[in-house]
Design a protein around this motif. Structure first.
Motif, PDB file in Angstrom:
ATOM      1  N   ASP A   1       0.845  -1.192   0.000  1.00 15.72           N
ATOM      2  CA  ASP A   1       0.000   0.000   0.000  1.00 15.72           C
ATOM      3  C   ASP A   1       0.885   1.248   0.000  1.00 15.72           C
ATOM      4  O   ASP A   1       1.044   1.915   1.039  1.00 15.72           O
ATOM      5  CB  ASP A   1      -0.927  -0.002   1.224  1.00 15.72           C
ATOM      6  CG  ASP A   1      -1.971   1.104   1.140  1.00 15.72           C
ATOM      7  OD1 ASP A   1      -2.116   1.706   0.051  1.00 15.72           O
ATOM      8  OD2 ASP A   1      -2.630   1.381   2.164  1.00 15.72           O
TER       9      ASP A   1
ATOM     10  N   HIS B   1       0.326   4.081  -1.272  1.00 17.22           N
ATOM     11  CA  HIS B   1      -0.411   5.338  -1.301  1.00 17.22           C
ATOM     12  C   HIS B   1      -0.278   6.119   0.003  1.00 17.22           C
ATOM     13  O   HIS B   1      -0.281   7.351   0.005  1.00 17.22           O
ATOM     14  CB  HIS B   1      -1.890   5.081  -1.592  1.00 17.22           C
ATOM     15  CG  HIS B   1      -2.129   4.290  -2.840  1.00 17.22           C
ATOM     16  ND1 HIS B   1      -1.967   2.914  -2.887  1.00 17.22           N
ATOM     17  CD2 HIS B   1      -2.495   4.668  -4.088  1.00 17.22           C
ATOM     18  CE1 HIS B   1      -2.233   2.483  -4.113  1.00 17.22           C
ATOM     19  NE2 HIS B   1      -2.553   3.533  -4.860  1.00 17.22           N
TER      20      HIS B   1
ATOM     21  N   LEU C   1       2.787  10.131  -8.609  1.00 19.06           N
ATOM     22  CA  LEU C   1       1.473  10.572  -8.132  1.00 19.06           C
ATOM     23  C   LEU C   1       0.384  10.412  -9.187  1.00 19.06           C
ATOM     24  O   LEU C   1      -0.782  10.693  -8.915  1.00 19.06           O
ATOM     25  CB  LEU C   1       1.537  12.042  -7.692  1.00 19.06           C
ATOM     26  CG  LEU C   1       2.185  12.287  -6.328  1.00 19.06           C
ATOM     27  CD1 LEU C   1       2.389  13.778  -6.096  1.00 19.06           C
ATOM     28  CD2 LEU C   1       1.338  11.686  -5.205  1.00 19.06           C
TER      29      LEU C   1
ATOM     30  N   PHE D   1       0.575   5.534  -7.893  1.00 24.68           N
ATOM     31  CA  PHE D   1       0.123   5.467  -6.504  1.00 24.68           C
ATOM     32  C   PHE D   1      -0.689   6.674  -6.065  1.00 24.68           C
ATOM     33  O   PHE D   1      -0.894   6.874  -4.871  1.00 24.68           O
ATOM     34  CB  PHE D   1       1.337   5.353  -5.552  1.00 24.68           C
ATOM     35  CG  PHE D   1       2.418   4.465  -6.066  1.00 24.68           C
ATOM     36  CD1 PHE D   1       2.154   3.137  -6.388  1.00 24.68           C
ATOM     37  CD2 PHE D   1       3.696   4.940  -6.250  1.00 24.68           C
ATOM     38  CE1 PHE D   1       3.154   2.321  -6.867  1.00 24.68           C
ATOM     39  CE2 PHE D   1       4.702   4.118  -6.724  1.00 24.68           C
ATOM     40  CZ  PHE D   1       4.433   2.806  -7.040  1.00 24.68           C
ATOM     41  N   GLY D   2      -1.128   7.522  -6.996  1.00 24.95           N
ATOM     42  CA  GLY D   2      -1.808   8.737  -6.578  1.00 24.95           C
ATOM     43  C   GLY D   2      -3.076   8.998  -7.352  1.00 24.95           C
ATOM     44  O   GLY D   2      -3.761   8.081  -7.816  1.00 24.95           O
ATOM     45  N   SER D   3      -3.401  10.270  -7.496  1.00 23.75           N
ATOM     46  CA  SER D   3      -4.576  10.715  -8.241  1.00 23.75           C
ATOM     47  C   SER D   3      -4.254  12.071  -8.830  1.00 23.75           C
ATOM     48  O   SER D   3      -3.293  12.743  -8.427  1.00 23.75           O
ATOM     49  CB  SER D   3      -5.796  10.822  -7.317  1.00 23.75           C
ATOM     50  OG  SER D   3      -5.592  11.845  -6.342  1.00 23.75           O
TER      51      SER D   3
ATOM     52  N   GLN E   1      -4.383  14.678  -6.075  1.00 24.47           N
ATOM     53  CA  GLN E   1      -3.209  14.678  -5.211  1.00 24.47           C
ATOM     54  C   GLN E   1      -1.993  15.241  -5.937  1.00 24.47           C
ATOM     55  O   GLN E   1      -1.163  15.945  -5.341  1.00 24.47           O
ATOM     56  CB  GLN E   1      -2.919  13.263  -4.708  1.00 24.47           C
ATOM     57  CG  GLN E   1      -1.849  13.207  -3.623  1.00 24.47           C
ATOM     58  CD  GLN E   1      -1.589  11.806  -3.121  1.00 24.47           C
ATOM     59  OE1 GLN E   1      -2.001  10.816  -3.747  1.00 24.47           O
ATOM     60  NE2 GLN E   1      -0.895  11.701  -1.993  1.00 24.47           N
TER      61      GLN E   1
END
Length: 422
Positions: A221, A223, A251, A256-258, A261
């Motif tokens: 995980d 994130h 990101l 691992f992001g959005s 973010q």
């Protein structure tokens, strides 16, 4: 140093087309997007003149430091190597182009092992075969003799990370065979175990903090850690834009992001590095994210990004920066196609960057930009890769100065700036 006339001769011998397929390593000079008009090569070679810088002092210094790391490792002079790495870390030593000396020494030290393992993997050698285990096993033996030395741990952990990627492949979204994924996980787990004994922040070591960020793809995980880990790294070495670029790429939703973010962390980074970079912190975080993901173009603050480009050129003047940003705007950002308004607006910046800042052409930078700065693109011939960059740059310059060329004006890039003469 070669002139554009000589480049044109290379371009004539190079097979090219107007819209190269993304994700391939076939090279052609024609871009797409803002720079799609076409003039004949003879017009360009007669009227556009720019020095070509095939190698720079920075290239030579990077090669020297990589070879030094490799030499010391081959001679089993691990204590000497570790001392040089620690000295470079504490002094934040960099080459003239901004490459951290630590990274180059560590790369050279592990190169033989990683290269041999990568070739074995490409040849289909099983994960437990001696051909794959002997090299990394030798590094592990060195680590056992220097188990409290963070510099040696960094070398061995970095080798595990590189070999892990050789098993998995570098794309974020791809199907990986079960045995390859298991080998990737095993190498990343071992690298994590090695690095768990050392804290980059406590040891004031950007390289250790960067290695911790490099382990994120191996976490179950990542994130929950990505923002904090990269913030620690950037705070340790805020002058190194590569950390900001790496964070922006990780990101993206594919990692691992959005997008939300990504935008938030870009603004936070710009705020934290304002005294060093001005608005450029925002641009550096967005830099590779925009080149790699069209969705990022929908959320970028274009004005903020362009202000950051100007701050990069103010704070880090020179032809490496000028070529990097010009090639990025002309080629990298337009790989998504001409239909994105943000990409079009950023692409248009190539005009003022080239006219106001460029005095020479660095073909390898343009070649990397054409591939979206993807370090995993296979390059079997460096000279052909450079020729590809020269040809792409020639196409951009030819189209950018189409009106002047049509009037028969001479476009001359000099050390004092661009001159347009009758």
């Amino acid at each position: 140093m070669r002139t554009l006339a000589q480049i044109a001769q290379i371009a004539r011998r190079t097979k090219f087309w107007s819209k190269p397929a993304q994700g391939t390593a076939d090279y052609g000079p024609e871009g797409h997007g803002s720079f799609t008009r076409s003039l004949s090569l003879p017009d360009a070679e007669q009227l556009v003149h720019i020095p070509i810088c095939s190698t720079t002092p920075d290239d030579e210094e990077c090669a020297r430091l990589r070879m030094l790391g490799q030499f010391l490792a081959r001679q089993d002079r691990w204590s000497d190597l570790a001392a040089k790495i620690r000295m470079a870390e504490q002094g934040r030593s960099k080459t003239p182009g901004g490459m951290p000396v630590t990274d180059l020494l560590v790369f050279g030290a592990r190169h033989d092992v990683v290269a041999a393992a990568t070739h074995a993997i490409e040849d289909g050698v099983p994960s437990g075969a001696p051909a794959l285990l002997s090299g990394i096993g030798g590094l592990e033996a060195v680590l056992s003799e220097h188990n409290t030395d963070a510099a040696i741990a960094l070398i061995v952990a970095s080798a595990h990370i590189d070999i892990g990627w050789a098993w998995r492949g570098s794309e974020a979204e791809r199907d990986v065979a079960k045995h390859r994924r298991a080998a990737f996980a095993a190498h990343f787990d071992r690298a994590s175990t090695i690095l768990d004994k050392f804290n980059g922040v406590e040891l004031n070591s950007p390289a250790l903090a960067a290695a911790r960020c490099a382990l994120l793809p191996g976490l179950r995980d990542p994130h929950v850690r990505i923002a904090d880990d990269y913030e620690d790294l950037i705070d340790l070495d805020p002058h190194n834009e590569r950390h900001m670029r790496a964070m922006g790429n990780h990101l993206l939703p594919r990692w691992f992001g959005s997008y939300e973010q990504l935008e938030l962390e870009a603004r936070r980074t710009a705020s934290r590095t304002q005294d060093i970079w001005g608005d450029a912190g925002y641009s550096w975080v967005m830099f590779d994210a925009l080149a790699n993901d069209a969705g990022a173009c929908d959320i970028v603050d274009v004005s903020f990004f362009i202000d950051g480009l100007r701050d990069i050129l103010r704070r880090r003047p020179g032809q490496v920066s000028a070529n990097l940003l010009a090639a990025y705007c002309a080629l990298s950002i337009m790989r998504h196609g001409p239909e994105l308004p943000a990409a079009q607006e950023i692409s248009a910046c190539a005009d003022w960057i080239i006219r106001d800042y460029m005095t020479e052409l660095h073909p390898l930078i343009w070649a990397h930009a054409a591939e979206g700065f993807d370090n995993a693109v296979p390059v079997t011939s460096l000279s052909r890769f450079a020729a590809h960059g020269q040809a792409r740059a020639l196409g951009v310059l030819r189209d950018l100065f189409e009106d002047e060329i049509a009037q028969g004006l001479q476009i001359v890039f000099t050390p004092d700036g661009l001159q347009i003469n009758a």
